[in-house]
Design an enzyme around this catalytic site. Structure first.
Site, short mmCIF file in Angstrom:
data_model
loop_
_atom_site.label_atom_id
_atom_site.label_comp_id
_atom_site.label_asym_id
_atom_site.label_seq_id
_atom_site.Cartn_x
_atom_site.Cartn_y
_atom_site.Cartn_z
N CYS A 175 -5.16 -5.63 4.08
CA CYS A 175 -4.93 -6.89 4.32
C CYS A 175 -3.42 -7.10 3.65
CB CYS A 175 -5.87 -7.86 3.61
SG CYS A 175 -5.17 -9.64 3.30
N ASP A 225 1.07 -14.26 10.57
CA ASP A 225 -0.06 -13.94 9.67
C ASP A 225 -0.64 -15.36 9.28
OD1 ASP A 225 -1.49 -12.70 7.84
OD2 ASP A 225 -0.46 -13.80 6.30
N SER A 226 -1.93 -15.40 8.63
CA SER A 226 -2.64 -16.53 8.49
C SER A 226 -1.88 -17.13 7.25
CB SER A 226 -3.90 -16.07 7.80
OG SER A 226 -3.79 -15.29 6.74
N CYS A 245 -1.36 -9.24 10.33
CA CYS A 245 -2.46 -9.65 9.63
C CYS A 245 -3.56 -8.96 10.31
CB CYS A 245 -2.80 -11.07 10.10
SG CYS A 245 -4.42 -12.05 9.61
N GLU A 297 -2.32 -16.75 -2.01
CA GLU A 297 -2.02 -18.01 -1.28
C GLU A 297 -1.55 -19.08 -2.27
OE1 GLU A 297 -1.01 -19.08 2.18
OE2 GLU A 297 -1.06 -17.21 2.54
N HIS A 349 -1.81 -9.39 2.48
CA HIS A 349 -1.66 -10.14 1.40
C HIS A 349 -1.70 -9.19 -0.07
CE1 HIS A 349 -2.52 -13.82 3.76
NE2 HIS A 349 -2.32 -14.44 2.76
#
Ligand code: DGL
Length: 270
Positions: A185, A11-12, A74, A153, A187
């Site tokens: 997403c 993932d990012s 992601c 994040e 996240h």
């Protein structure tokens, strides 16, 4: 010495941990190698070309560990790079968009589905295409929510200010009719409770994590590659940015026991 082949998840940043957690729950014998490109997150505002390049760099890095499959956990990278990476490597590669779309189609009763995601994912139209491929008459409302990934994040997903950010981000899509909202997403499941509070009890939230873990299980079963090891696997986690922040978010999300399974935390430069 026998080395257990791992499932590589990328993932990012920390978002793919929502998928990793579900893989650990559904497939507890599987070893995971996780890569979060935290130094270059968020991917959402970047061009598809840049996201494809970053994804390729991560995959090249992960291939040295000889994984049995690669999971692009992601949505932004799935939209930009899944086909490209699949054509390039010899192990199975899956993304999270088709699993998310399948989960939404099986959950919706009204045929009205909402999707929230990064600018890159929403711009790509990949969810609408995947949903309509499964069910041509489904009505899809989409909205980009660029403020949400930075909250996660920075480890602020349980902070009081996160409610205001989520409420403002969902303002537009909340006005539309739907019975399911895809968290497009990886996240966003970190913010699940807050998103549910804002959307209200009439909207079912769909995370692609469960369905993605099921797809991994099916692929590995079909290929005769499911692990039958007796020992608890030792997972490995890599990130490109602040390892302390990554470890603290990962421990909070995955639970304290993750610390005890001799996890390796490492910063890596690509
Ligand atoms: N977790 C990612 C996704 O599912 C990327 C978020 C980002 O880096 O912008 O799209």
């Amino acid at each position: 010495m026998f080395v257990q082949q791992a499932i590589a998840i990328l993932d990012s940043g920390v978002g793919g941990l929502t998928v990793a957690k579900e893989v650990m729950r559904q497939l507890p014998r599987e070893k995971i190698i996780y890569f979060g490109d935290t130094a270059r997150a968020p991917y959402g505002p970047r061009t598809p070309e840049e996201v494809r390049l970053f994804t390729e760099q991560i995959v090249d890095y992960l291939l040295q560990y000889n994984p049995k499959m690669i999971v692009i956990a992601c949505n932004t990278a799935t939209a930009a790079a899944l086909d490209y990476i699949s054509a390039k490597v010899s192990v199975p590669v899956i993304g999270v968009i088709h699993p998310g779309a399948r989960a939404a189609i099986s959950a919706t009763k009204t045929g009205h589905v909402g999707v929230i995601g990064t600018v890159g994912t929403i711009k790509s139209g990949a969810y609408t295409a995947a949903l309509k491929q499964l069910s041509p008459f489904v009505e899809v409302e989409s909205q980009a929510c660029p403020e949400l990934v930075p909250l996660v994040e920075h480890g602020l997903f349980r902070s009081p200010e996160s409610f205001d950010v989520v409420r403002d981000s969902l303002d537009g899509i909340k006005q539309t009719t739907m019975d399911c909202l895809i968290l497009g997403c990886t996240h966003y499941p970190f913010l699940m409770d807050t998103i549910q509070q804002v959307m209200g009890p009439g909207v079912k939230l769909i995370s692609s994590a469960d369905e993605t873990a099921r797809e991994i299980s099916t692929i590995l079963y079909d290929k005769g590659k499911l692990s039958n090891g007796e020992e608890t696997p030792v997972h490995q986690f890599f990130c490109t940015g602040d390892a302390e922040m990554f470890q603290s978010i990962a421990t909070e999300w995955l639970g304290e026991q993750i610390k005890r399974t001799a996890v390796v935390w490492q910063i890596t430069k690509l």
